[in-house]
Structure formats: structure tokens, C-alpha cells
Scaffold this motif. Structure first.
Motif, short mmCIF file in Angstrom:
data_model
loop_
_atom_site.label_atom_id
_atom_site.label_comp_id
_atom_site.label_asym_id
_atom_site.label_seq_id
_atom_site.Cartn_x
_atom_site.Cartn_y
_atom_site.Cartn_z
N SER A 301 43.30 42.07 55.32
CA SER A 301 42.23 43.03 55.61
C SER A 301 41.75 43.72 54.34
O SER A 301 40.54 43.88 54.11
CB SER A 301 42.70 44.07 56.63
N ALA A 302 42.68 44.14 53.48
CA ALA A 302 42.30 44.81 52.24
C ALA A 302 41.54 43.87 51.32
O ALA A 302 40.55 44.27 50.67
CB ALA A 302 43.54 45.35 51.53
N ILE A 303 41.98 42.63 51.24
CA ILE A 303 41.30 41.65 50.39
C ILE A 303 39.89 41.39 50.89
O ILE A 303 38.92 41.35 50.12
CB ILE A 303 42.12 40.35 50.34
N THR A 304 39.74 41.21 52.21
CA THR A 304 38.41 40.96 52.77
C THR A 304 37.48 42.15 52.55
O THR A 304 36.31 41.99 52.19
CB THR A 304 38.50 40.64 54.27
N PRO A 371 37.47 33.67 51.77
CA PRO A 371 38.51 33.77 52.80
C PRO A 371 39.79 34.36 52.23
O PRO A 371 40.22 34.00 51.13
CB PRO A 371 38.71 32.31 53.24
N ALA A 372 40.39 35.27 52.98
CA ALA A 372 41.61 35.92 52.51
C ALA A 372 42.73 34.91 52.29
O ALA A 372 43.54 35.05 51.38
CB ALA A 372 42.05 36.99 53.52
N LEU A 485 49.29 33.29 47.70
CA LEU A 485 49.17 32.75 49.05
C LEU A 485 47.89 33.26 49.69
O LEU A 485 47.33 32.62 50.59
CB LEU A 485 50.38 33.15 49.90
N VAL A 486 47.45 34.45 49.25
CA VAL A 486 46.17 35.00 49.68
C VAL A 486 45.25 35.06 48.45
O VAL A 486 45.63 34.58 47.38
CB VAL A 486 46.36 36.41 50.30
N MET A 487 44.04 35.66 48.57
CA MET A 487 43.08 35.58 47.48
C MET A 487 42.53 36.95 47.08
O MET A 487 41.37 37.27 47.33
CB MET A 487 41.92 34.64 47.84
N PRO A 488 43.36 37.78 46.45
CA PRO A 488 42.86 39.07 45.97
C PRO A 488 42.08 38.91 44.68
O PRO A 488 42.03 37.82 44.09
CB PRO A 488 44.16 39.85 45.72
N MET A 489 41.46 40.01 44.23
CA MET A 489 40.78 40.02 42.94
C MET A 489 41.81 40.23 41.84
O MET A 489 42.64 41.13 41.91
CB MET A 489 39.74 41.13 42.92
#
Length: 500
Positions: A301-304, A371-372, A485-489
């Protein structure tokens, strides 16, 4: 001199062997491979831009990419027919698999994201029951509102002082606050005015990143055995995670002892499952459940939301339309100074959010392009032929790639790379796409149980932020993803905040 001749002959044979191998590949659309090591070196060289590197091999006519590594063969696909086959049609043949479980075990244990079989079914069953519970939804709505208000109050001070802020960090703090309330029933205080250091959150990110590299590094188990490099770091950071979860579980057991308070948080509900009976969750299983909830409820949610605000900075007309929709649906005035933060937040009910179709479309369009969870892999339990004709052998890994799928013209048209929320609307009403085309929430038996909860928090937060503020990326700030595993900045989202 015979050894010189022998060495020369061997060298020539090696050159011929490598040359013939490369010649045989001259028409291949897949990543470059070399004898013995396959595409391992290319993967290491491009790992920092993994998602775009994979994207470069896909086209309308080349929808499945083969990546040959030392330890395994991976297939990445953007074909919706293949995605449906993997996630639904032949679901039993595509578990997470033992190798992925080993790679993720120190981090996620046997939780819902890394397990298969009866273990997965057990976690899935309880989570499914709880996420369909209205009591949890109402509890979540209140928690999301409280934390969105804390964020708004911090941004109000930032806007007044004209300070630069890392919005991704604040959003991560907000969702960590929320998942600790909803998931574990505790107050972690990560959004306190002083913005305290949160060792759990920091360690969680470090372990997440190192775990992602394990999936492509055939030497990680050797490094772990020797306790060297990033594996030594991971061991230390996992101890921080384990200390946190152990403390939470022990305190909750004491609080619940001899009581039936009917607490709504997920940890309490998992503890109550088959309490005192066979099948009850052990402390180890509860630890795994906690960390799986965090990666689902905090990171995604934070990443999106971070990528969403990035898109708003680049497309201010979309932010204006979200503002206008919020004014209309909530019955507000355009003069934001006429309302307190609390007054507006109280109007943002579950029912009101359901009427915000444009906001829903803008968030979904963000997920299409950013996508997160940018890729998700499975193991082929047996030989198979994918619908596009790709032959998969037992033991191969097969992954669908939401990051690349969102950029395919054959799926989204010539403007696939354009951020355009209107593509999701028909006569102002949001129109969902097939989950095998828009795969950000998975599909089939493993479809994301928290999808509605995620949209609830993201829409509530986004509506409040865009009603009261405008955002501008700091000049020179480089926005790029970090491979996890997820896609943060990778560098956060440094912005200036202004009152609208």
C-alpha cells in the motif's frame, strides 16, 4: 613444447565451442547466454534494473522469455493465456516450490506467501474468514482514518515550513502503524511527531532486499553457511524481526489468557483458531503470519501510494480531477481552509469511497505501470506446455511479470506507456479488467485476500492528501525503483508540499 601445443589446441576448441554457441543464438530474442554459466553474468550485470531489463526482451510477438541460470531455468511471461494457465487452469502444477521456500524461509517462514500444500491452506482458510468479516473492515476503516490524519498533520507542518520531505518514508511509517493496529492490535508510534527510528521497519526492508537477490544467486546458500557478505547482514536483521514478533506474541498471549474479548486484530483471531485443539497455530506459525501480513499490508500500500503521488506530480490535471471528485462525493466546498482535517476525514466513509470511481481508476492505473509486486514466480512440479506453446520441464521456474504486462501494447493499446486513468472508466464508472491481464493482485486460488482492504486505505489516504495538498518533486531528485520482492523507490520520494 607439447604442452604448448595442447594448450593452443584446447584454447582453439574453447573459442570454437563458444563461437558456435553464440552463432546458434544469433536469432534468439532471449537474454544472451554463455556456455556453462548461461545468462547468470548478464543477470548479475543488469540486476539493478531487472524489471526494465526483462521488459526489453518482450514484444507483441515474443511474450515468453527464457532465462538460463546456473542453478535453474526461468521462464517469464506476459501472455494472459499463460498467466491464467499458471494461476488457475493448471494451478496444482505451479506451487511456490521448495527452492523459493528455502530462499524466503528466513524471512517469511511458512506464511501464506511462501508456503504450499496444507500449510498454505491453513493460513489461507483463516485469513479468508477474517478478511470477509465486517468487524475487521470497520476496525480497519477507523485505523486507516486515524493514521491518514496523523500523516496529514505532519504534512501540514511541512507545508508551513517549506521543508523537503521523503514522502515514501512517511507513507511506509503510516502503513506500518496501520498494519500493527489491524494485524497485531498494537501501537508502534512510527508516525509520532518526532518521527522516531523504527528498527523493525528498517530491518524488514533490509531482509526483503537481500531475500530478493537469493532468487537469482546460486551461491547464496554457501554464503549463508559461511555467514559472509549480505548473508551475515541478513542473519543479524532477522534476529531483530524475530525479537519483535516474539515480544508481540508473548504479550498478546498474556492479554488474552482466560479472556474472550473478541478482539478484531488478525493476530488475536489467528490465536483463537482451534485454541487448545489440534491445528491451533504455534508461536512459529504466528511469527510467520505476522511478517507475511506486514509485507502485504505495509509495503504494497505504501509503495503504491508513493508511485501514485509521483504520477500526480507528473500529471497535475489528474490530481485536480481527484480533488473535484472528492468535493462532489463528500459534499464539500473547494475552499479547503473552511474545514478541519478531522471534519473531512469523518466524511470519508467506506460507502463514500465506493463512489469515487475516478480515484479508484487513478490508483489502478498506477498499479498497472508500477505494480507493488513486479513479478511472481512458481515452480513447475511436472512437465507442461503453456498455451503459447512454451515447453516447460519439471523443476523449471515460471513467472508472470505484472511490470512488463502493464507496458505491453498488445494488451493496452498504443498508449500503453501513458498514464491515463480514463482507460478504466466507462460513463464515469470504473470497469475492472481480467485479473489475468491486470495481474497486480494475482488471480485464481491465490488471489490477494487483502485487495479490498488495500484499496480502502489507499483511497482514504489519497483523497485526504489531494484535497488539502499539492506535491512537487524536488528538482534533480532521481526517482527509480529498488529491486526487492516488492518495488519501492530506491531514493525515496523527495517532495515539496503546499497547501491547496
Amino acid at each position: 613444447m607439447s604442452w604448448v601445443v595442447a594448450a593452443a589446441v584446447i584454447a582453439n576448441l574453447v573459442v570454437i565451442w563458444v563461437g558456435r554457441h553464440r552463432f546458434a543464438q544469433r536469432h534468439s530474442c532471449d537474454p544472451k547466454t554463455w556456455p556453462l554459466v548461461g545468462a547468470q553474468l548478464e543477470t548479475f550485470r543488469n540486476f539493478h534494473r531487472l524489471h526494465d531489463w526483462l521488459l526489453s526482451f518482450f514484444s507483441d510477438h515474443h511474450r515468453t522469455v527464457k532465462l538460463s541460470l546456473i542453478s535453474t531455468t526461468l521462464f517469464f511471461t506476459v501472455d494472459p493465456g499463460n498467466v491464467e494457465h499458471i494461476l488457475k487452469g493448471n494451478f496444482p502444477n505451479y506451487p511456490k516450490g521448495a527452492s523459493a521456500r528455502r530462499a524466503m524461509y528466513d524471512f517469511l517462514g511458512d506464511g501464506i506467501f511462501s508456503s504450499d500444500g496444507e500449510t498454505w491452506k491453513k493460513h489461507r482458510k483463516v485469513a479468508s474468514l477474517e478478511f470477509s468479516n465486517r468487524k475487521l473492515r470497520d476496525f480497519s476503516t477507523n485505523a486507516f482514518r486515524e493514521d491518514a490524519l496523523l500523516l496529514v498533520q505532519i504534512l501540514d507542518a511541512v507545508a508551513s515550513s517549506q521543508k523537503i520531505v521523503d514522502l515514501q518514508d512517511l507513507l511506509m511509517r503510516m502503513t506500518l502503524n496501520s498494519i500493527c493496529k489491524v494485524g497485531f492490535g498494537i501501537q508502534i508510534g512510527s508516525l509520532s511527531p518526532a518521527l522516531p527510528d523504527v528498527p523493525f521497519g528498517r530491518s524488514f526492508d533490509t531482509v526483503n532486499e537481500i531475500t530478493a537477490t537469493r532468487l537469482f544467486n546460486p551461491l547464496w546458500e554457501l554464503k549463508k553457511a559461511l555467514n559472509i557478505g549480505d548473508e551475515g547482514v541478513l542473519k543479524q536483521e532477522v534476529e531483530v524481526l524475530n525479537s519483535f514478533t516474539t515480544n508481540v506474541i508473548q504479550k498478546r498471549r498474556v492479554e488474552l489468557e482466560g479472556k474472550d474479548e473478541g478482539r478484531a486484530d488478525l493476530l488475536s483471531r489467528f490465536m483463537a483458531y482451534n485454541e487448545g485443539q489440534p491445528g491451533a497455530f504455534s508461536d512459529k506459525e504466528l511469527r510467520d503470519a505476522i511478517l507475511n501480513f506486514v509485507i502485504a499490508g505495509r509495503d504494497t500500500s505504501a509503495i503504491t501510494l508513493s508511485w501514485f503521488i509521483y504520477c500526480m506530480c507528473n500529471h497535475p490535471h489528474v490530481a485536480d480531477r481527484v480533488f473535484e471528485e472528492t468535493v462532489e462525493v463528500l459534499g464539500l466546498q473547494e475552499k479547503t481552509q473552511n474545514y478541519s482535517f478531522e471534519e473531512v476525514a469523518e466524511r470519508i466513509s467506506y460507502e463514500a469511497l465506493g463512489k469515487m470511481h475516478y480515484l479508484h481508476a487513478a490508483l489502478t492505473e498506477t498499479l498497472r505501470l508500477y505494480p507493488a509486486v513486479p513479478r511472481d514466480g512458481k515452480l513447475a512440479a511436472g512437465d507442461d506446455i503453456l498455451p503459447d506453446g512454451t515447453r516447460v520441464k519439471r523443476g523449471d521456474r515460471v513467472a508472470y511479470v505484472p511490470y512488463s504486462m502493464g507496458r505491453m501494447e498488445f494488451l493496452w493499446g498504443a498508449d500503453a506507456l501513458t498514464y491515463n486513468p480514463d482507460r478504466w472508466l466507462q460513463d464515469g464508472i470504473f470497469q475492472p479488467e481480467s485479473p489475468f491481464k491486470f495481474s497486480a493482485f494475482q488471480a485464481g486460488p491465490r488471489v490477494c485476500l487483502g485487495k479490498e482492504s488495500a484499496y480502502l486505505q489507499m483511497k482514504m489516504t489519497a483523497a485526504l492528501l489531494l484535497y488539502f495538498f499539492t506535491f512537487h518533486i524536488v528538482p534533480g531528485h532521481v526517482v527509480k525503483y529498488r529491486v526487492m520482492l516488492v518495488m519501492p523507490m530506491a531514493n525515496g520520494l523527495r517532495v515539496r508540499v503546499s497547501h491547496r
